[in-house]
Design an enzyme around this catalytic site. Sequence first.
Site, PDB file in Angstrom:
ATOM      1  N   HIS A  79     -18.533 -28.947   2.668  1.00 42.49           N
ATOM      2  CA  HIS A  79     -18.802 -30.094   1.798  1.00 42.49           C
ATOM      3  C   HIS A  79     -17.541 -30.928   1.566  1.00 42.49           C
ATOM      4  O   HIS A  79     -17.643 -32.068   1.145  1.00 42.49           O
ATOM      5  CB  HIS A  79     -19.517 -29.690   0.498  1.00 42.49           C
ATOM      6  CG  HIS A  79     -18.673 -29.083  -0.574  1.00 42.49           C
ATOM      7  ND1 HIS A  79     -18.603 -27.727  -0.809  1.00 42.49           N
ATOM      8  CD2 HIS A  79     -17.881 -29.638  -1.515  1.00 42.49           C
ATOM      9  CE1 HIS A  79     -17.816 -27.483  -1.832  1.00 42.49           C
ATOM     10  NE2 HIS A  79     -17.357 -28.624  -2.287  1.00 42.49           N
ATOM     11  N   ASP A 215     -20.203 -22.365   3.865  1.00 38.04           N
ATOM     12  CA  ASP A 215     -19.597 -23.650   3.488  1.00 38.04           C
ATOM     13  C   ASP A 215     -18.142 -23.766   3.968  1.00 38.04           C
ATOM     14  O   ASP A 215     -17.209 -23.711   3.188  1.00 38.04           O
ATOM     15  CB  ASP A 215     -19.676 -23.787   1.958  1.00 38.04           C
ATOM     16  CG  ASP A 215     -19.473 -25.217   1.489  1.00 38.04           C
ATOM     17  OD1 ASP A 215     -19.019 -26.051   2.297  1.00 38.04           O
ATOM     18  OD2 ASP A 215     -19.752 -25.502   0.308  1.00 38.04           O
ATOM     19  N   SER A 646     -12.517 -26.356  -4.515  1.00 33.43           N
ATOM     20  CA  SER A 646     -13.288 -26.181  -3.297  1.00 33.43           C
ATOM     21  C   SER A 646     -12.364 -26.142  -2.105  1.00 33.43           C
ATOM     22  O   SER A 646     -11.499 -26.996  -1.957  1.00 33.43           O
ATOM     23  CB  SER A 646     -14.284 -27.313  -3.120  1.00 33.43           C
ATOM     24  OG  SER A 646     -15.461 -26.990  -3.782  1.00 33.43           O
TER      25      SER A 646
HETATM   26  N1  ARG Z   1     -21.167 -27.215  -6.545  1.00 31.37           N
HETATM   27  C1  ARG Z   1     -20.121 -27.364  -5.580  1.00 31.37           C
HETATM   28  C2  ARG Z   1     -19.069 -28.344  -6.105  1.00 31.37           C
HETATM   29  O1  ARG Z   1     -19.082 -28.652  -7.253  1.00 31.37           O
HETATM   30  C3  ARG Z   1     -20.650 -27.755  -4.245  1.00 31.37           C
HETATM   31  C4  ARG Z   1     -21.145 -29.164  -4.126  1.00 31.37           C
HETATM   32  C5  ARG Z   1     -21.582 -29.579  -2.754  1.00 31.37           C
HETATM   33  N2  ARG Z   1     -22.849 -29.009  -2.364  1.00 31.37           N
HETATM   34  C6  ARG Z   1     -24.074 -29.524  -2.672  1.00 31.37           C
HETATM   35  N3  ARG Z   1     -25.133 -28.891  -2.295  1.00 31.37           N
HETATM   36  N4  ARG Z   1     -24.233 -30.660  -3.359  1.00 31.37           N
HETATM   37  O2  ARG Z   1     -18.519 -29.210  -5.541  1.00 31.37           O
HETATM   38  N1  GLU Z   2     -17.687 -27.164  -5.467  1.00 33.01           N
HETATM   39  C1  GLU Z   2     -16.577 -27.446  -6.311  1.00 33.01           C
HETATM   40  C2  GLU Z   2     -15.549 -28.357  -5.630  1.00 33.01           C
HETATM   41  O1  GLU Z   2     -15.912 -29.167  -4.826  1.00 33.01           O
HETATM   42  C3  GLU Z   2     -15.990 -26.178  -6.793  1.00 33.01           C
HETATM   43  C4  GLU Z   2     -16.940 -25.605  -7.740  1.00 33.01           C
HETATM   44  C5  GLU Z   2     -16.435 -25.649  -9.151  1.00 33.01           C
HETATM   45  O2  GLU Z   2     -16.572 -26.665  -9.847  1.00 33.01           O
HETATM   46  O3  GLU Z   2     -15.901 -24.588  -9.520  1.00 33.01           O
HETATM   47  O4  GLU Z   2     -14.392 -28.357  -5.958  1.00 33.01           O
END
Ligand code: ARG
Ligand code: GLU
Length: 712
Positions: A79, A215, A646
């Site tokens: 991502h 990921d 991330s």
């Molecule tokens: N929750 C993760 C973050 O905050 C992954 C986000 C990307 N993935 C998604 N399915 N939207 O960035």
């Molecule tokens: N998916 C998040 C990022 O893009 C990390 C998840 C979180 O917020 O801990 O940094």
Amino acid sequence: MLMVSIIGLRTMRADEGMWVPLLLHKYTIDDMQKKGFKLTAEDIYSINKASLKDAVMIFGGGCTAELISEQGLIITNHHCGYGAIQHHSSLEHDYLTNGFYAPKMGDELENQNLTVTFLVRMEDVTDKVMAVIDPKMTENQRNSAINKLIADLSMAASEEGKYNVAIKPFFNGNQYFMFIQKVYRDVRLVLAPPSAIGKFGGDTDNWMWPRHTGDFSVFRIYADNNNEPSEFNVENRPYKPIKSFEVSTKGIKEGDFTMVFGYPGRTQQYLTSFAVRMISEIQNPVRIVLRQNRIDIMSKYMNESDLIRIQYAAKYARVSNAWKKWIGENRGLKRLNAIEKKEELEKEFEKWANSKQVKKKYDYVGILNEYKQLYTELSPINLTLDYIFEAAFAVEIINLSRSFTALLDATGENALLGAKKRLNAAADAFFKDYNADIDKETFAAVFAPYALNAPTEYRPDVLNVLNTEFGGDAMQWAKYVFDKTIFSKKDELIKFVEEFDGSEQKIQMLVSDPAFEIMESVVNIYNDKIRIKQMALEAKEDSLDRIWMQALMNFQTDRNFYPDANSTLRVSYGKIESAYPYNGVKYLFQTTLEGYMEKDNPEIYDYRVPEKLKELYLAKDYGKWGENGQMPVAFIATNHTTGGNSGSPVLNANGQLIGVNFDRSWESTMSDIMFDPEQCRNISLDIRFALFIMEKYFGAERLINEINFAKE
Ligand code: ARG
Ligand code: GLU
């Protein structure tokens, strides 16, 4: 009784904290070693020798990545690489769907505007900052004195542009650090799994455990002949790292020490109860409903058409990511009784601040009242800003129309030509992924609550038409706007830009366009009624936050404070651990390919397992990467992380790479405001799964051969 509660509030909870690498030797390393870490503070951060910090970098704007070979190979999340992967994708080369692997180095793909940023060194410059300010300064004077100093220090430290310099406040402006950074600009795409692996589970599984998302994506840094940064150039060679991580494939078990080393973006651990109340009771509920409305509309259309699904995939992911996070945050804060806990602390604080000895030394009486007053005034402003960004600008054409004020502002022929060129390019990009039906329904779904609930003192007049002209029927209003506007019609809009000559008639056409009119009316409210007040209140907030931070430190003398995340390099440490999120439910610490297959469902887009992965699963063809006939996918641990982490390296007790951080569980997302060691878990991809995909899915032997494996 009293003592018990104070002590309860004072002790640092295990695993909480995002620590400053330069200060590890002072505050953190002893505890890390006690918990199993085998290296020293110097091994993590040093300016005298190669250290782990030389293998970690900021990837693009907001992620982290790490080096895994001596030839500049880096790994981050899928991502995080998404933009680059998407950019190279076309109907003939659909890398999002099929994945991408460059069989030879020469096939690795250039990415304009993608950079990685290394930390060369950091320096405590607090004394220098304190020397140019004095307590009698207003917040404005203080800021300009600091900004001037920052400019001077940056100039000197940049060594004529060789380095990027950033100076950032810590502990709400009680401490300042300078960061000397090196930015590499030739970063090429090497390998990306198909979305059915890299984004498996999609937004359904996002923020969730158990997780089976592969990921990750792989890039390579290139440098000039001297191993220095350079723009993309075919002559560039793979960057030779000062340090790269050893990759451990030995496997993990519950209780193992883990450390996450990366760039967390923003946390707010030291808010008062008043601020937490504003966020959780006033702002989050409104944001959640507004986004929910948009998500419902997008899903409906995306389920009906593949074209729309592709057009709106990235938008949907963006909208739903924060929406889901806020829901989790509110639940978590409630479950923790966060407001009550803060109020209790504040009560103890008041008693302490009012005692005779304390009053002799400090002037903290009244600070909480000032906060209370501040948030009473700030709440309607923040709520209005939420409506502006989450309702008004959530309508794509209203957001697009913002840049068209450039036509009105352009003075002179050249400026106008330039503006027209930019706007045409913007319109072109906009319509590639635009659907007016979705936007029209969205308009009705967000403007109805906006018109009904906007705080009266900051309410744009344009909202009144809902009742005066459309009898309260938001869909009628939307139909009127979309019927009349040129912003939802590509050809008309481009023709308008081309013919725009600054004449009164064209200007009239623009300013009377209903989308433009709504945009202007909202922006005017902001400029006329909010901006100055907001700046004053935020200055007040900054100054209170600074004092509050000092006050807390003087009050809770035996608490080991860590500064809020601010997109600078931090260490968090904890251990691999299962969790008990709900009555009767246990989260095991690890998932395997078994669970991936359980989720397989060709009917649901997010859960279509690629054929080739099924074959590998059926043949149990896991190579060196499996364990006891199973292929591990992801694991959870107790590291305190947030957005920006991330792609961060997850390291074992020997500082070797065991995983790549990519998420938190839904029960953890309140940790940006209050951490709970019982519930908070970061989610990481097991590095062995990435290696399995590289080798068995793509046959990427050349990458496996260059990766730095730990001898174990
Ligand atoms: N929750 C993760 C973050 O905050 C992954 C986000 C990307 N993935 C998604 N399915 N939207 O960035
Ligand atoms: N998916 C998040 C990022 O893009 C990390 C998840 C979180 O917020 O801990 O940094």
